[in-house]
Design a protein around this motif. Sequence first.
Motif, PDB file in Angstrom:
ATOM      1  N   UNK A  57      19.054  75.203  17.946  1.00 29.28           N
ATOM      2  CA  UNK A  57      19.082  76.584  17.850  1.00 29.28           C
ATOM      3  C   UNK A  57      20.378  76.953  16.998  1.00 29.28           C
ATOM      4  N   UNK A  58      20.096  77.835  15.731  1.00 34.50           N
ATOM      5  CA  UNK A  58      21.264  78.340  15.103  1.00 34.50           C
ATOM      6  C   UNK A  58      21.730  79.700  15.779  1.00 34.50           C
ATOM      7  N   UNK A  59      22.822  79.762  15.935  1.00 32.68           N
ATOM      8  CA  UNK A  59      23.483  80.878  16.643  1.00 32.68           C
ATOM      9  C   UNK A  59      24.531  81.508  15.561  1.00 32.68           C
ATOM     10  N   UNK A  60      24.353  82.934  15.567  1.00 31.68           N
ATOM     11  CA  UNK A  60      25.249  83.615  14.583  1.00 31.68           C
ATOM     12  C   UNK A  60      26.165  84.491  15.546  1.00 31.68           C
ATOM     13  N   UNK A  61      27.453  84.342  15.677  1.00 30.23           N
ATOM     14  CA  UNK A  61      28.235  85.519  16.249  1.00 30.23           C
ATOM     15  C   UNK A  61      29.253  85.799  15.311  1.00 30.23           C
ATOM     16  N   UNK A 100      33.004  71.832  11.784  1.00 31.32           N
ATOM     17  CA  UNK A 100      34.253  71.729  12.398  1.00 31.32           C
ATOM     18  C   UNK A 100      33.934  72.076  14.087  1.00 31.32           C
ATOM     19  N   UNK A 101      34.422  71.025  14.873  1.00 32.06           N
ATOM     20  CA  UNK A 101      34.252  71.341  16.414  1.00 32.06           C
ATOM     21  C   UNK A 101      35.217  72.428  16.803  1.00 32.06           C
ATOM     22  N   UNK A 102      34.584  73.275  17.641  1.00 25.89           N
ATOM     23  CA  UNK A 102      35.507  74.271  18.151  1.00 25.89           C
ATOM     24  C   UNK A 102      36.081  73.924  19.354  1.00 25.89           C
ATOM     25  N   UNK A 103      37.270  74.097  19.650  1.00 30.58           N
ATOM     26  CA  UNK A 103      38.241  73.721  20.783  1.00 30.58           C
ATOM     27  C   UNK A 103      37.665  74.349  22.099  1.00 30.58           C
ATOM     28  N   UNK A 104      37.733  73.699  23.206  1.00 30.35           N
ATOM     29  CA  UNK A 104      37.348  74.456  24.294  1.00 30.35           C
ATOM     30  C   UNK A 104      37.820  75.702  24.795  1.00 30.35           C
ATOM     31  N   UNK A 105      38.785  76.281  24.561  1.00 37.27           N
ATOM     32  CA  UNK A 105      39.613  77.481  24.686  1.00 37.27           C
ATOM     33  C   UNK A 105      38.809  78.615  24.038  1.00 37.27           C
ATOM     34  N   UNK A 106      38.383  78.314  22.675  1.00 40.02           N
ATOM     35  CA  UNK A 106      37.429  79.061  21.919  1.00 40.02           C
ATOM     36  C   UNK A 106      36.192  79.305  22.083  1.00 40.02           C
ATOM     37  N   UNK A 107      35.632  78.503  22.966  1.00 41.55           N
ATOM     38  CA  UNK A 107      34.018  78.329  23.342  1.00 41.55           C
ATOM     39  C   UNK A 107      33.531  79.524  24.265  1.00 41.55           C
ATOM     40  N   UNK A 108      34.326  80.077  25.250  1.00 40.72           N
ATOM     41  CA  UNK A 108      33.514  81.201  25.999  1.00 40.72           C
ATOM     42  C   UNK A 108      32.623  82.223  25.579  1.00 40.72           C
ATOM     43  N   UNK A 109      33.123  83.007  24.306  1.00 43.16           N
ATOM     44  CA  UNK A 109      32.455  84.010  23.686  1.00 43.16           C
ATOM     45  C   UNK A 109      31.115  83.285  23.165  1.00 43.16           C
ATOM     46  N   UNK A 110      31.200  82.263  22.584  1.00 40.62           N
ATOM     47  CA  UNK A 110      30.235  81.473  22.033  1.00 40.62           C
ATOM     48  C   UNK A 110      29.221  81.046  22.799  1.00 40.62           C
ATOM     49  N   UNK A 111      29.679  80.278  23.915  1.00 43.48           N
ATOM     50  CA  UNK A 111      28.546  80.165  25.017  1.00 43.48           C
ATOM     51  C   UNK A 111      27.888  81.317  25.799  1.00 43.48           C
ATOM     52  N   UNK A 112      28.550  82.348  25.960  1.00 39.72           N
ATOM     53  CA  UNK A 112      28.023  83.597  26.374  1.00 39.72           C
ATOM     54  C   UNK A 112      27.025  84.035  25.375  1.00 39.72           C
ATOM     55  N   UNK A 117      21.053  84.756  24.522  1.00 44.70           N
ATOM     56  CA  UNK A 117      19.932  84.551  23.653  1.00 44.70           C
ATOM     57  C   UNK A 117      18.899  83.404  24.105  1.00 44.70           C
ATOM     58  N   UNK A 118      19.436  82.286  24.712  1.00 44.89           N
ATOM     59  CA  UNK A 118      18.466  81.206  24.954  1.00 44.89           C
ATOM     60  C   UNK A 118      18.653  80.867  26.312  1.00 44.89           C
ATOM     61  N   UNK A 119      18.895  81.669  27.398  1.00 48.68           N
ATOM     62  CA  UNK A 119      19.180  81.263  28.642  1.00 48.68           C
ATOM     63  C   UNK A 119      17.820  80.614  29.378  1.00 48.68           C
ATOM     64  N   UNK A 120      16.801  81.204  29.004  1.00 47.18           N
ATOM     65  CA  UNK A 120      15.503  81.060  29.505  1.00 47.18           C
ATOM     66  C   UNK A 120      15.114  79.377  29.090  1.00 47.18           C
ATOM     67  N   UNK A 146      29.536  70.615  23.706  1.00 45.81           N
ATOM     68  CA  UNK A 146      29.985  70.596  22.329  1.00 45.81           C
ATOM     69  C   UNK A 146      29.652  71.970  21.546  1.00 45.81           C
ATOM     70  N   UNK A 147      30.531  72.291  20.808  1.00 45.60           N
ATOM     71  CA  UNK A 147      30.064  73.515  19.683  1.00 45.60           C
ATOM     72  C   UNK A 147      30.538  73.353  18.489  1.00 45.60           C
ATOM     73  N   UNK A 148      29.786  73.304  17.191  1.00 42.49           N
ATOM     74  CA  UNK A 148      30.449  73.067  16.161  1.00 42.49           C
ATOM     75  C   UNK A 148      30.349  74.241  15.233  1.00 42.49           C
ATOM     76  N   UNK A 149      31.226  74.888  14.474  1.00 45.02           N
ATOM     77  CA  UNK A 149      31.205  76.028  13.567  1.00 45.02           C
ATOM     78  C   UNK A 149      30.760  75.396  12.349  1.00 45.02           C
ATOM     79  N   UNK A 150      29.580  76.073  11.636  1.00 45.64           N
ATOM     80  CA  UNK A 150      29.135  75.123  10.506  1.00 45.64           C
ATOM     81  C   UNK A 150      29.413  76.320   9.296  1.00 45.64           C
ATOM     82  N   UNK A 151      29.569  75.666   8.043  1.00 42.95           N
ATOM     83  CA  UNK A 151      29.865  76.430   7.061  1.00 42.95           C
ATOM     84  C   UNK A 151      29.177  75.777   5.716  1.00 42.95           C
TER      85      UNK A 151
END
Length: 154
Positions: A57-61, A100-112, A117-120, A146-151
């Motif tokens: 699933x490609x997420x845009x934030x 680029x892997x996202x550091x854990x401290x920067x993940x909450x808004x992305x995980x939210x 979008x995809x909780x179901x 793990x979360x990766x920012x893609x460019x």
Amino acid sequence: MSTHAVSAHVRKPGWFTVQVLNRSVAWLTRRGVSVWGSRVLAVRGRKSGEWRTTPVNLLTVDGRRYLVAPRGHVQWTHNMRAAGGGELHLGKHVEEFTATEVPDDDKPAILRAYLKRWKAEVGIFFDGVGPDSPDTELRRIAPDHPVFRITAAN
């Protein structure tokens, strides 16, 4: 020194997910039909060098794009770390990207945003944490996903 916490968290998919859901989503995505942002991720295997594919699933934030691993530190995440990028396929369109892997401290808004979008579809893999959970709970589970920012590659 790594900015990422070490976690061995992995949730193996069940038979139905592998044989029916993933195959169905990948089949549609390969034919150009995106299911809620689906793409087929292609990344080189870290040992074999062969291309490996899986639906994602490609997420845009806030205009930035991310790949989130709801099942934890699975094969594609290990391969992504080694390769530093890959390809996203939607039908005949192929986009090369760097990751680029996202550091854990920067993940909450992305995980939210991902859970909103995809909780179901993936909520069961987040141990009861959902889009309305406090940041402290999202930080607690961050090392397991793990979360990766893609460019887009130039």
